[in-house]
Design an enzyme around this catalytic site. Structure first.
Site, short mmCIF file in Angstrom:
data_model
loop_
_atom_site.label_atom_id
_atom_site.label_comp_id
_atom_site.label_asym_id
_atom_site.label_seq_id
_atom_site.Cartn_x
_atom_site.Cartn_y
_atom_site.Cartn_z
N LYS A 134 43.81 32.30 47.11
CA LYS A 134 42.72 33.27 46.18
C LYS A 134 42.99 34.12 46.17
CE LYS A 134 39.92 30.41 45.03
NZ LYS A 134 38.82 30.09 43.31
N SER A 143 47.05 24.94 48.43
CA SER A 143 46.08 26.09 48.22
C SER A 143 45.34 26.80 49.42
CB SER A 143 45.38 25.68 47.47
OG SER A 143 44.30 24.81 48.16
#
Length: 416
Positions: free
Chosen positions: A54, A309
């Site tokens: 992110k 992720s």
């Protein structure tokens, strides 16, 4: 700001990010390779700055702001990882910001946002879901003039996140046969898909989203983004009730398949990543691996790349992770058992119904004021999932009244 994501914007984002982010490893995973019968590679974004991809999108957007926009400050909503990326960027670039998080965000993530942002960032709890936090952050932006840093539905965010795909192709010795990407709002998979379709068009792209928050699948079935009526927030990094207006058409046009992964399967993959591979993944970080092992037929056609992720997992959640995994793989089951009003009924259950290697892990009378004759909640753990049929047969043959609580029932959720 352009409203169209291109491979060129992803290249520009890569140059902008080069001095501040890590070039994370793309490494073979023997466990998943053995399960799928071919080479499986993990893109280790759990080892990224802030332990999540992110930061790529957040930093790229904030670094693209004009001087006047920077003076106004920034505001965002986040389930945790995007907020850490925003906090990191604010501290690095000297910009003030506010991060709105839902109350479901693990404490570990909230504390990391505050630590990364220092005196530049304020953490605000806004609502019980990501979408409620997002509404609060939008209201803040409209009231104060702060720039809203979207976690997925902004071309600058998507371009930064798309650099994951750029790196994977640069690292991979051959073009991946399949790329499995976790999906929340769709920013990561949109960016990766734009890059792959220009530089590796034959690669199959599979999106993996949690079954309890399958907003992209719902949007594809509906033909446009729509809000889910209910949301399971367990996979907090991907629990988005409505996908992006900018991400949706890219996923619809460029992604081959979007699959929903049971939260129990995610938990099983989290535990295997930790116990076998030594990788601490958060639930969203285990989505791609869980999808690969549960839903892909094999990996014999060429390399399969799974994006891990994020790795921001709160250790206090592991009891729930273990519980969901054991239920999913069929080793833990729950029943409502009503014992007849005669001596020895419980002893009969222990001696005649339970078999070898079957352990009671929960026993609690449901009616506190009628402990002797009321139903009891009984949890049983098996040695092997295949032993369930034998247990059910013994329950049926006994004089007890037994009701199995299926994992998906509202009663199961209420009792446990």
């Amino acid at each position: 700001m352009t409203d169209r994501l291109t491979a060129g914007l992803i290249s520009q984002a890569a140059e902008r990010l080069r001095p501040v982010i890590r070039h994370t490893a793309l490494e073979p995973n023997q466990r998943l390779s053995d399960l799928l019968g071919g080479q499986v590679l993990l893109k280790r974004e759990d080892a990224q700055v802030c332990r999540s991809y992110k930061v790529r999108g957040a930093f790229n957007l904030i670094a693209s702001l004009t001087d006047e926009e920077r003076r106004r400050g920034v505001v965002c909503a986040s389930a945790g990882n995007h907020g850490q990326g925003v906090a990191f960027a604010c501290a690095r670039l000297g910009i003030n910001g506010r991060v709105y998080v839902p109350s479901t965000t693990p404490r570990q993530k909230r504390e990391r946002i505050a630590a990364l942002g220092g005196d530049r960032v304020e953490v605000v709890v806004g609502g019980g879901t990501y979408d409620e936090a997002s509404s609060a952050a939008h209201a803040d932006s409209e009231h104060t003039g702060a720039i809203y840093v979207h976690p997925f539905d902004d071309v600058r965010t998507m371009a930064g996140q798309g650099t994951v795909g750029l790196e994977i192709l640069a690292q991979c010795g051959e073009a991946p046969h399949t790329m499995v990407v976790p999906v929340g709002g769709g920013g990561l998979i949109s960016g990766i898909a734009v890059w792959l379709r220009e530089h590796s068009p034959a690669t199959r792209i599979v999106g993996a989203e949690p079954a309890g928050a399958a907003s992209m699948r719902a949007a594809l079935d509906h033909g446009e983004p729509l809000a889910l009526p209910e949301l399971d927030t367990f996979v907090d990094g991907a629990a988005v009730g409505r996908v992006g207006d900018a991400t949706f058409p890219l996923v619809k046009d460029l992604v081959d398949e979007v699959v929903a992964v049971d939260e129990g399967a995610v938990c099983t993959e989290m535990l295997d990543l930790y116990q076998t591979d030594g990788i601490i993944a958060e639930p969203a970080g285990a989505l791609a691996g869980a999808a690969a092992r549960e839903l892909l037929p094999n990996a014999s056609g060429g390399p399969v790349v799974c994006v891990v992720s994020g790795g921001n997992n709160d250790v206090s959640r592991y009891n729930e992770v273990l519980e969901r995994s054991l239920v999913h793989i069929g080793l833990r089951h729950y029943f409502l058992v009503t014992f007849p009003q005669r001596p020895g009924a419980l002893r009969h259950f222990l001696d005649e119904v339970l078999g070898e290697g079957e352990d009671i892990i929960v026993f609690e009378y449901v009616k506190k004021n009628n402990r002797e004759t009321g139903p009891a909640l009984v949890g049983i753990e098996l040695e092997r999932a295949g032993d369930l049929d034998s247990l059910l047969s013994r329950m049926k043959a006994s004089p007890l009244t037994v009701e199995r609580i299926p994992p998906g029932s509202p009663l199961f959720t209420f009792l446990l």
